[in-house]
Design a protein around this motif. Structure first.
Motif, short mmCIF file in Angstrom:
data_model
loop_
_atom_site.label_atom_id
_atom_site.label_comp_id
_atom_site.label_asym_id
_atom_site.label_seq_id
_atom_site.Cartn_x
_atom_site.Cartn_y
_atom_site.Cartn_z
N ASP A 60 0.82 -1.21 0.00
CA ASP A 60 0.00 0.00 0.00
C ASP A 60 0.85 1.26 0.00
OD1 ASP A 60 -2.46 -1.23 -0.18
OD2 ASP A 60 -2.85 -1.17 1.98
N SER A 61 2.05 1.17 0.57
CA SER A 61 2.89 2.37 0.61
C SER A 61 3.83 2.48 -0.59
CB SER A 61 3.68 2.43 1.92
OG SER A 61 4.61 1.39 1.98
N ILE A 62 4.33 1.37 -1.11
CA ILE A 62 5.28 1.46 -2.24
C ILE A 62 4.66 1.07 -3.58
CG2 ILE A 62 7.26 1.05 -0.72
CD1 ILE A 62 7.49 -1.76 -2.04
N GLY A 63 3.51 0.43 -3.54
CA GLY A 63 2.85 -0.04 -4.77
C GLY A 63 2.93 -1.55 -4.88
N ARG A 64 1.87 -2.14 -5.39
CA ARG A 64 1.79 -3.59 -5.49
C ARG A 64 2.79 -4.15 -6.50
NH1 ARG A 64 -2.30 -1.49 -3.44
NH2 ARG A 64 -3.11 -0.43 -5.26
N ARG A 65 2.93 -3.47 -7.62
CA ARG A 65 3.87 -3.95 -8.64
C ARG A 65 5.30 -3.93 -8.12
NH1 ARG A 65 6.45 -0.90 -12.61
NH2 ARG A 65 7.29 -2.14 -14.30
N LYS A 66 5.70 -2.84 -7.47
CA LYS A 66 7.05 -2.76 -6.89
C LYS A 66 7.25 -3.86 -5.84
CE LYS A 66 8.50 2.01 -7.32
NZ LYS A 66 8.77 3.27 -6.60
N MET A 67 6.23 -4.06 -5.02
CA MET A 67 6.32 -5.10 -3.99
C MET A 67 6.54 -6.47 -4.63
SD MET A 67 6.20 -5.53 -0.77
CE MET A 67 6.42 -7.05 0.10
N LEU A 68 5.80 -6.75 -5.67
CA LEU A 68 5.97 -8.03 -6.37
C LEU A 68 7.32 -8.13 -7.06
CD1 LEU A 68 2.36 -8.45 -7.79
CD2 LEU A 68 3.45 -9.85 -6.03
N ILE A 69 7.80 -7.03 -7.61
CA ILE A 69 9.12 -7.03 -8.25
C ILE A 69 10.20 -7.33 -7.21
CG2 ILE A 69 10.87 -5.52 -9.30
CD1 ILE A 69 8.53 -4.25 -10.92
N TYR A 70 10.19 -6.62 -6.10
CA TYR A 70 11.21 -6.84 -5.06
C TYR A 70 11.16 -8.26 -4.52
CZ TYR A 70 11.63 -1.72 -4.98
OH TYR A 70 11.82 -0.40 -5.31
N THR A 71 9.97 -8.76 -4.30
CA THR A 71 9.84 -10.12 -3.76
C THR A 71 10.26 -11.15 -4.78
OG1 THR A 71 8.03 -9.38 -2.35
CG2 THR A 71 8.27 -11.74 -2.64
N THR A 72 9.94 -10.94 -6.03
CA THR A 72 10.34 -11.88 -7.08
C THR A 72 11.86 -11.92 -7.21
OG1 THR A 72 8.24 -11.53 -8.24
CG2 THR A 72 10.06 -12.45 -9.53
N ILE A 73 12.51 -10.79 -7.08
CA ILE A 73 13.98 -10.77 -7.09
C ILE A 73 14.51 -11.57 -5.90
CG2 ILE A 73 16.00 -9.27 -6.76
CD1 ILE A 73 14.42 -7.12 -8.41
N ALA A 74 13.91 -11.36 -4.73
CA ALA A 74 14.34 -12.11 -3.53
C ALA A 74 14.13 -13.61 -3.73
CB ALA A 74 13.58 -11.61 -2.30
N ILE A 75 13.03 -14.00 -4.35
CA ILE A 75 12.77 -15.43 -4.61
C ILE A 75 13.81 -15.97 -5.58
CG2 ILE A 75 11.17 -17.07 -5.66
CD1 ILE A 75 8.88 -15.34 -4.44
N GLY A 76 14.16 -15.18 -6.59
CA GLY A 76 15.20 -15.61 -7.53
C GLY A 76 16.53 -15.86 -6.84
#
Length: 185
Positions: A60-76
């Motif tokens: 909600d504070s940084i944006g859903r797309r950014k949140m998914l991007i950061y998390t996807t990088i962490a998962i990678g």
């Protein structure tokens, strides 16, 4: 819908690798009892549950797309540690591995539904979101445990990490291609 589907495949893949595959592999090949490993997984699920609302607040504070991007990088990145932790032989390290994997799952699962729904106009929102979400589940999860067992048996656990990291690259690529202008089809 295609990019939304591929943006979400890593969410489902990480879940099935952390639950179905690890239980099967740990109890058949690593020597853990089903009871002990299920208790370890049960503990790790608490991190999944905890990080869903945490990720929603952050998204909600940084944006859903950014949140998914950061998390996807962490998962990678997490994919490259897959073999090290699961093969460690340490109950503590394996439990930590499960907790991190489930926390990452929570981080991606929290904003996913809202993110997908934002891709579609209101007159097709339910259909588009449902199709993207369910297709991602089929592509990311339906065969994941079988593919992972085959990779581990034929090659090694390292290749399961590569499998997870490859899926993260596909999801990341899809997330990067979805821009604010592309949303609301």
């Amino acid at each position: 819908m295609i990019f939304g589907t591929f943006a979400a495949i890593t969410t489902f893949l990480v879940f099935y690798l952390m639950t179905v595959f690890t239980l099967s592999w740990a109890t058949s090949d690593l020597g853990y009892s089903k009871r002990d490993f299920l208790l370890m997984q049960l503990f790790s699920v608490l991190f999944f549950a905890l990080f869903i609302p945490v990720s929603a607040l952050i998204a909600d504070s940084i944006g859903r797309r950014k949140m998914l991007i950061y998390t996807t990088i962490a998962i990678g990145i997490f994919g490259f540690a897959f073999s090290f932790f699961l093969n460690s032989g340490s109950h503590v390290l394996v439990t930590l591995f499960l907790c991190v994997g489930m926390a990452l799952m929570g981080f991606t699962y929290g904003p996913l539904g809202t993110f997908l729904s934002e891709l579609f106009r209101t007159n097709v929102r339910y259909s588009g979101t449902s199709l993207a979400f369910n297709m991602a589940g089929i592509i990311g999860a339906a065969f994941a445990p079988m593919i992972a067992i085959w990779l581990a048996t034929q090659y090694s656990l390292t290749y399961i990490g590569f499998y997870l990291s490859s899926a993260a690259i596909i999801s990341l690529f899809s997330l990067m291609l979805i821009s604010k202008e592309d949303q609301k089809f």
